[in-house]
Design an enzyme around this catalytic site. Structure first.
Site, mmCIF file in Angstrom:
data_model
loop_
_atom_site.group_PDB
_atom_site.id
_atom_site.type_symbol
_atom_site.label_atom_id
_atom_site.label_comp_id
_atom_site.label_asym_id
_atom_site.label_seq_id
_atom_site.Cartn_x
_atom_site.Cartn_y
_atom_site.Cartn_z
ATOM 1 N N SER A 1 2.969 -3.208 1.814
ATOM 2 C CA SER A 1 3.249 -1.906 2.370
ATOM 3 C C SER A 1 2.039 -0.965 2.428
ATOM 4 O O SER A 1 2.087 0.040 3.139
ATOM 5 C CB SER A 1 4.343 -1.220 1.553
ATOM 6 N N SER B 1 2.138 -5.504 -2.286
ATOM 7 C CA SER B 1 1.783 -4.465 -1.314
ATOM 8 C C SER B 1 0.332 -3.996 -1.345
ATOM 9 O O SER B 1 -0.085 -3.244 -0.462
ATOM 10 C CB SER B 1 2.696 -3.248 -1.496
ATOM 11 N N LYS C 1 -2.740 6.406 -0.591
ATOM 12 C CA LYS C 1 -1.490 5.964 0.018
ATOM 13 C C LYS C 1 -0.516 7.133 -0.067
ATOM 14 O O LYS C 1 -0.460 7.819 -1.094
ATOM 15 C CB LYS C 1 -0.948 4.747 -0.745
#
Lengths: 490, 492
Positions: free
Chosen positions: A153, A177, A78
């Site tokens: 997210s 997330s 990420k």
């Protein structure tokens, strides 16, 4: 070849026996990224050159007889983990070309293990969002249905793993997330106990809630990756100095006698009926495997949601103050004076959702409002922890939905932040209490995957992984993949 | 300065004390002063995305030592908060400080105000002392209209020491600041260098009509980097406020800067547009926990502090309270005194040492604007000189001449005495002969003395001393003169 259909265990075995090289493996996945990511937009930065160099290094280590769970295994980060020499954007214009001069602890550990990073995945800007639509690099599409969001997210990591562009990826989970995008994309994700994985070099959204974790196609793969990422870090004062158990070895611990708590309050009118039905199916499966279902109470979900949307923005408003246009990141053109530099750099550099949360947080901490908002939110947080403690007196793990619905359509909630915030109602209490949580795929509602959440008490990741692993030994939801991404890339 | 009648001043001080740790409070970067800009700032000090603070345990120990030294409550658990504000030399956009639960609460120090017999003691209460990180520096010169930022200082550990508003004059404020300055150096937790900003004093000042129970509106004066400037800044500010009110105006709550060149304070910003610092607990740091045993061990290991040392000097050496206070006012002065006394060995005379160290030496240092550690006469050498006073080789007056020669770099005391032929005449028969010769030259004066004119005793002393070129032992001379002249008024 079809490396993308193999589990991490199979990939390891192939690398160890030299059936294929780390370079071949990396090349296969890099080709898949090149072929498919134009449609998905799951990556912000692809790093083929560095990946092949890392793969060659891994091949040398493999040739020298070195063994390692992740040696030569491709993965994606990420884009919130700092990687020296490769830009780290947090999907923000603010950090559009920012290159960290240091590695996050998690990245150091993965590097040392010989894992091969293929790129950095898209996300909601500064991890604020539940749909991956709040990205300065554009929205990510759900591989199961390109009209749907992948969740957020960690939407880029979830979409990339679901499409098998990478076998495994890192994520972070502040309010859901990892779990919510894992559910929306039909994959497996684990958010460990707060403090289990170092936050050093993981760009902060809400420090007391942020936790790094894994998105993968199975619980077994999650166990391999988490094993490497977890552990105490002297550079993170909040990281836990608690021994890391052998997650892989404990995957097969028996389910017999396991009490699964199911919160009454979570199966009400707010929950989509087909999501509820799939979770019920999964619970029946677990009961068939020897577990017992126990009805429990887990009240105050609305209170948790309200507390989260005060505490997280409050911390974010402070954490994001360093993005001021002075030392790094975006700076507005031709500032007139210092205030102009601050105002325009931040107004132009941050997207609307980030600005919204900074404003909420600033308000919540302001003189005269602090007691009414922040202090009460902290009190609510303690109440949520107490509720979990009471629940865990009656059960070993808690099971329930991850989100009220399956993945919604792109743009469906973009004009209504509060509806978007309701997406997190089942995941947020876990973050407030600092507990570990997982999402595992348990079927579909229409064409879109349904995830089930498993929650444990602090530092019981091994048990959560084992429950998920048993389930996955007897079901094949985790092996389903979107048809458009099944074939080998050319 | 004397206050205008009918007015009284109320003063409280906030002292930012840089702790003498090797590394910063939340990072491993060095804290040394004077490095090239931004060379002593690591990723944590720069506030780069993703970094986290890790508390330096040595800073905690030093803060706790201060608390123990002033008899304060040292919190076994204290916490860090974030103070949020934007400024270019504040890298994270917040300062990590302690608001809700500081490490030190309360405590007292005793100050001595006035000199000699007029000195009085006053006890000043402290509110708190808390740990925090220093900010960087904004450099407004040398950048052609732009501002440069040096973050070397960012993250240097500080304790902010806050007094109650209990001082009523610049003299008291200076005495308090000096006492704190002495304490932190006795403790070895701060180098005390005010020029380099290691010890920074801000003064909160208000005035009110004598007897008024209400406090006046206060101003905060910053940028005071010496005790002399502190005194002048406070005096200026008190006068300014009184004149303002007497002219019908009102004091505005302001932060003011002291300008030593113009000897005045100037407004920096009004506090009406007060910043809202949005304090909240720092989620990156755990509470600071000190084990009771650790605190007890630290307490047991405290060095002898000024008040205890002064009490010992009074008891052990019979010094006056004032002399003892002066000698212990800095760690260096006390050390100098003790070394001087030690250099005298078994002939040690504490009162003699005390007089010299707080008198002649202090005056000479003051004249040369030097501190004790830079004295041109070493303590050992002064001890050697005072041995010659104690054994009557030198009179006090001659000893001062030798001291001046030592200060001028002419060498060791015995060598100077030898070279200058300054050795005192202590041979009794030589003195008798000199006295007899003088008395024989002045029979008329001898007769007048014996007739009752006692003032003539000094006349004879002067003549003999002149003949002896000042080297006759004064005590012996007096004795011989007394014997030879006989009682005054005895007649022939």
């Amino acid at each position: 070849m079809s490396y993308h259909l193999k589990t991490l265990t199979e990939l390891r075995a192939g690398l160890a026996s030299r059936a294929f090289s780390a370079r071949e493996l990396a090349t296969c996945f890099l080709n898949r990224m090149a072929t498919h990511d134009g449609a998905l937009n799951s990556f912000i930065t692809q790093t083929p050159e560095q990946a092949l160099a890392a793969a060659d290094l891994a091949d040398k280590r493999l040739a020298a007889g070195e063994e390692g769970a992740l040696l030569g295994i491709p993965y994606a980060h990420k884009d919130i983990f700092c990687t020296a020499g490769i830009r780290t954007t947090c999907a923000s214009k603010m950090l559009g070309d920012w290159v960290a001069p240091y590695d996050a602890t998690v990245h150091q550990k993965l590097n040392a293990a010989g894992a091969v990073m293929l790129g950095k995945t898209n996300m909601d800007e500064f991890a604020m969002g539940s749909s991956n639509e709040n990205s300065a690099f554009g929205a990510v599409k759900n591989p199961w249905d390109h009209s749907a969001v992948p969740g957020g997210s960690s939407g880029g990591s979830a979409a990339a793993v679901a499409a098998r562009l990478v076998p495994i990826a890192t994520g972070t989970d502040t309010g859901g997330s990892i779990r919510q995008p894992a559910a929306y994309c039909g994959i497996t994700g684990i958010r460990p106990t707060y403090g289990r994985v170092s936050r050093y070099g993981m760009i902060a959204y809400a420090s007391s809630l942020d936790q790094g974790g894994v998105l993968a196609t199975s619980a077994a793969d999650c166990a391999v990756m988490l094993q490497v990422m977890a552990g105490h870090d002297p550079r993170d004062s909040t990281s836990a100095n608690v021994p890391v158990p052998d997650y892989v070895a404990q995957l097969n611990q028996p389910l017999a006698g396991l009490r699964i708590g199911v919160p009454r309050q979570w199966f009400t009118s707010g929950l989509d009926v087909s999501v509820a039905a799939r979770i019920d199916d999964a619970l029946l499966e677990l009961e068939a495997l020897g577990a017992t279902r126990v009805a429990i109470d887990l009240p105050d979900a609305e209170l948790a949601l309200a507390a989260y949307y005060l505490i997280a923005p409050a911390e974010a408003s402070s954490n994001l103050s360093r993005f001021d246009g002075v030392r790094f990141g975006y700076r507005c053109a031709n500032p007139r004076d210092l205030n102009d530099l601050y105002e325009r750099s931040r107004s132009e550099g941050f997207g609307p959702e980030v600005q919204r949360r900074i404003l909420i947080g600033t308000y919540a901490l302001s003189a005269g409002y602090y007691d009414a908002f922040y202090v009460r939110a902290q009190r609510a947080r303690r109440q949520i922890s107490a509720n979990f403690a009471a629940a865990f007196a009656r059960c070993d793990v808690i099971a329930g939905p991850v989100a009220p619905t399956v993945a919604f359509n792109l743009g469906a909630h973009s004009s209504d932040p509060v509806t978007m915030y309701l997406e997190d109602i089942y995941t947020i209490p876990v973050n407030l209490a600092g507990l570990p949580g997982m999402s595992i795929p348990v079927g579909f509602a229409g064409t879109r995957p349904v995830g089930m959440q498993l929650i444990g008490s602090a530092f019981t990741e091994a048990r959560l992984l084992a429950v998920a692993h048993h389930y996955q030994q007897h079901t094949d939801w985790h092996q389903r993949m979107p048809a458009a991404y099944r074939e080998d890339a050319v | 300065m004397s206050l205008q009648s009918g007015w009284e001043a109320v003063i409280g001080l906030e002292i930012h004390t840089q702790l003498a740790t090797q590394s910063k409070i939340f990072s491993g970067a060095a804290t040394a002063f004077g490095a090239e800009p931004n060379k002593q700032a690591c990723a944590v000090d720069l506030g780069l995305p993703g970094v986290l603070p890790v508390l330096n345990a040595e800073a905690v120990r030093m803060a706790a030592l201060f608390g123990l030294a002033i008899g304060a409550e040292v919190a076994l658990e204290s916490t860090f908060d974030r103070k949020n504000y934007f400024y270019p030399d504040l890298p994270k956009g917040y300062q990590i400080s302690q608001l809700a639960q500081p490490i030190v609460r309360g405590g007292t120090v005793v100050i001595n105000v006035g000199e000699g017999d007029k000195a009085v003691q006053k006890t000043i209460n402290l509110t708190r002392a808390h740990l925090e990180e220093d900010a960087g520096k904004s450099l407004h010169e040398d950048f052609a209209g732009m501002t440069g930022i040096d973050l070397n200082r960012a993250g240097t550990p500080l304790i902010e020491i806050v007094s109650e508003p209990e001082m009523s004059s610049s003299a008291e404020a200076v005495a308090y600041a000096r006492k704190i300055h002495a304490m932190v150096q006795y403790l070895g937790i701060c180098d005390g260098n005010m020029q380099e900003g290691s010890f920074r004093v801000d003064a909160n000042i208000s005035v009110r009509r004598r007897g008024d129970p209400q406090l006046g509106t206060r101003t905060e004066v910053k940028n005071v980097n010496s005790f002399r400037f502190l005194e002048r800044a406070i005096d200026y500010e008190i006068t300014r406020q009184i004149e303002l009110i007497e002219e019908g105006g009102t004091v505005q709550q302001q932060t003011r800067l002291y300008d030593p060149d113009k000897d005045e304070t100037r407004m920096m910003r009004t506090k009406e547009a007060a910043d809202d610092y949005r304090y909240f607990p720092d989620p990156d740091l755990l509470p600071v926990v000190i084990a009771p045993e650790t605190l007890m061990a630290w307490k047991a290991g405290l060095p002898e502090l000024p008040d205890a040392k002064a009490a010992r000097y009074q008891a052990e050496y019979g010094l006056s309270a004032y002399d003892a206070a002066v000698l212990t006012s800095t760690k260096e002065t006390a050390a100098y005194f003790e070394q001087t006394l030690a250099a005298m060995g078994s002939a040690g005379d504490a009162k003699l040492c005390a007089n010299w160290v707080s008198g002649i030496l202090a005056a000479q240092l003051n004249k040369a604007s030097l501190d004790t550690t830079h004295s041109l006469v070493r303590a050992e050498a002064l001890g050697q000189l005072l041995l010659r006073v104690a054994d009557s080789t030198l009179s006090n007056k001659l000893a001062k001449d030798v001291f001046d020669a030592m200060w001028a770099g002419e060498g060791e005391p015995d060598a100077i005495i030898e070279a200058r032929g300054l050795k005192q005449i202590t041979d009794h028969s030589v003195i008798e002969a000199m006295v007899d010769a003088i008395l024989a030259e002045h029979p008329d004066k001898v007769a007048e003395y014996r007739g009752g004119k006692d003032k003539l005793f000094g006349f004879f002393v002067g003549l003999v001393m002149k003949a002896a070129k000042g080297k006759a032992n004064p005590q012996q001379l007096n004795e011989v003169l007394n014997v030879r002249l006989g009682p005054c008024g005895a007649g022939d």
